[in-house]
Design a protein around this motif. Structure first.
Motif, PDB file in Angstrom:
ATOM      1  N   UNK A  57       0.866  -1.185   0.000  1.00  0.00           N
ATOM      2  CA  UNK A  57       0.000   0.000   0.000  1.00  0.00           C
ATOM      3  C   UNK A  57       0.899   1.230   0.000  1.00  0.00           C
ATOM      4  N   UNK A  58       0.926   1.944  -1.114  1.00  0.00           N
ATOM      5  CA  UNK A  58       1.759   3.142  -1.237  1.00  0.00           C
ATOM      6  C   UNK A  58       0.955   4.349  -0.773  1.00  0.00           C
ATOM      7  N   UNK A  59       1.443   5.009   0.259  1.00  0.00           N
ATOM      8  CA  UNK A  59       0.774   6.193   0.795  1.00  0.00           C
ATOM      9  C   UNK A  59       1.690   7.382   0.551  1.00  0.00           C
ATOM     10  N   UNK A  60       1.309   8.179  -0.405  1.00  0.00           N
ATOM     11  CA  UNK A  60       2.146   9.304  -0.811  1.00  0.00           C
ATOM     12  C   UNK A  60       2.348  10.276   0.356  1.00  0.00           C
ATOM     13  N   UNK A  61       3.608  10.612   0.573  1.00  0.00           N
ATOM     14  CA  UNK A  61       3.954  11.500   1.671  1.00  0.00           C
ATOM     15  C   UNK A  61       4.172  10.772   2.980  1.00  0.00           C
ATOM     16  N   UNK A  62       3.903   9.466   2.990  1.00  0.00           N
ATOM     17  CA  UNK A  62       4.051   8.698   4.225  1.00  0.00           C
ATOM     18  C   UNK A  62       5.010   7.529   4.062  1.00  0.00           C
ATOM     19  N   UNK A  63       4.898   6.822   2.944  1.00  0.00           N
ATOM     20  CA  UNK A  63       5.772   5.678   2.715  1.00  0.00           C
ATOM     21  C   UNK A  63       5.004   4.521   2.107  1.00  0.00           C
ATOM     22  N   UNK A  64       5.667   3.382   2.032  1.00  0.00           N
ATOM     23  CA  UNK A  64       5.064   2.174   1.480  1.00  0.00           C
ATOM     24  C   UNK A  64       4.920   1.148   2.592  1.00  0.00           C
ATOM     25  N   UNK A  65       3.731   0.567   2.683  1.00  0.00           N
ATOM     26  CA  UNK A  65       3.414  -0.342   3.773  1.00  0.00           C
ATOM     27  C   UNK A  65       2.941  -1.691   3.226  1.00  0.00           C
ATOM     28  N   UNK A  66       3.145  -2.720   4.025  1.00  0.00           N
ATOM     29  CA  UNK A  66       2.530  -4.007   3.716  1.00  0.00           C
ATOM     30  C   UNK A  66       1.033  -3.849   3.959  1.00  0.00           C
ATOM     31  N   UNK A  67       0.230  -4.348   3.041  1.00  0.00           N
ATOM     32  CA  UNK A  67      -1.218  -4.221   3.190  1.00  0.00           C
ATOM     33  C   UNK A  67      -1.715  -5.108   4.322  1.00  0.00           C
TER      34      UNK A  67
END
Length: 230
Positions: A57-67
Motif C-alpha cells: 500500500x503506497x501512501x504518498x507523503x508517508x511511505x510504502x506499507x505491507x497491506x
C-alpha cells in the motif's frame, strides 16, 4: 523484467517469512534497494507490481506499507479477471462454482446464526419478487452472497464473490430469461432455503448443486446459440 520479478519474489519472501508483517512500513527506498542489491528504479517498478497485487500500500507523503493481506483485498482481482473472460471460458467459471458453491452452502448450515438466516430469507423474498433482468441478477447475487457470508470463511467469501460476477450473470440471464428459467431458479432457491432453515446440511448441499448445475446447462445452451452457424 527478470530483475523486477526477482525483487517481487524477495519482498514476497520477506512477508512469507514474517520479516515484514501486515501494516509494516518498508525501509527507505535507498536503504531497501541497497539491501536487495538492485537499483531504485527496479525497486519502484517492483513496488508498483506488488501494489497492483494488493500486497503493498503506497501512501504518498508517508511511505510504502505491507497491506492488511486480508483475503478480500488480495483476491479482489478475481472479479475483474472473470468479467473480461471470453464466452468460451465462462464454462470453466461455472465448473469452479459447481465445486465450491454446494460445499459452501453445506458449511453455511453448520455456522448460520439467527441473524444470518434472517438475511438469507430476506434476500430470497426480495429475489422472488423481481422480474426485470437487472433486478433478478442483483437479487440472485445477494441471495447466494448471504449464504456464503454465513460461513464466516473470508477466503471462500472472496473467491465466490469474485467468481459470481454481475456482468457474467447479466450475459447469461439475458439469454435464458425466457421460458421457465425464472420460476425454476426461484424454486431452486426455495429448496436451498428450506434445507438451510431445517438445518439439513446435506440437503442444502444437494439443492445448491442442482441449482448451479442447472445454471451450467443454461450457460451451455446460451453459448451454443451464440456460436456461428456453419
Amino acid at each position: 523484467m527478470a530483475v523486477i520479478d526477482g525483487v517481487v519474489a524477495e519482498v514476497r519472501k520477506l512477508i512469507i517469512e514474517g520479516s515484514l508483517l501486515p501494516g509494516d512500513r518498508l525501509p527507505q527506498e535507498s536503504e531497501f534497494a541497497e539491501r536487495l542489491g538492485v537499483s531504485r528504479n527496479s525497486l519502484r517498478e517492483a513496488v508498483r507490481v506488488l501494489e497492483q497485487m494488493r500486497v503493498l500500500d503506497v501512501r504518498h507523503g508517508s511511505g510504502t506499507y505491507v497491506s492488511s493481506l486480508e483475503p478480500a483485498q488480495l483476491l479482489e482481482g478475481i472479479s475483474f479477471a472473470v468479467e473480461v473472460m471470453r464466452d468460451d471460458t465462462l464454462r470453466e467459471v461455472i465448473e469452479v462454482r459447481e465445486l465450491l458453491e454446494p460445499v459452501a452452502t453445506r458449511l453455511a448450515v453448520t455456522r448460520t446464526t439467527p441473524e444470518s438466516l434472517a438475511r438469507i430469507r430476506a434476500a430470497f423474498e426480495h429475489h422472488s419478487s423481481q422480474r426485470s433482468i437487472e433486478d433478478l441478477v442483483h437479487s440472485d447475487l445477494e441471495f447466494h452472497a448471504e449464504i456464503v457470508r454465513a460461513t464466516g470463511n473470508q477466503t471462500l467469501i472472496s473467491l465466490l464473490e469474485g467468481l459470481s460476477s454481475k456482468t457474467v450473470r447479466l450475459r447469461v440471464w439475458g439469454g435464458i430469461v425466457s421460458d421457465n428459467a425464472v420460476d425454476l431458479t426461484i424454486q431452486h432457491h426455495q429448496n436451498i432455503l428450506n434445507a438451510i432453515e431445517a438445518g439439513d446440511a446435506h440437503g442444502a448441499e444437494c439443492a445448491a448443486y442442482v441449482h448451479v448445475t442447472a445454471a451450467r446447462r443454461w450457460l451451455d445452451a446460451y453459448l451454443t446459440d451464440q456460436e456461428p452457424q456453419s
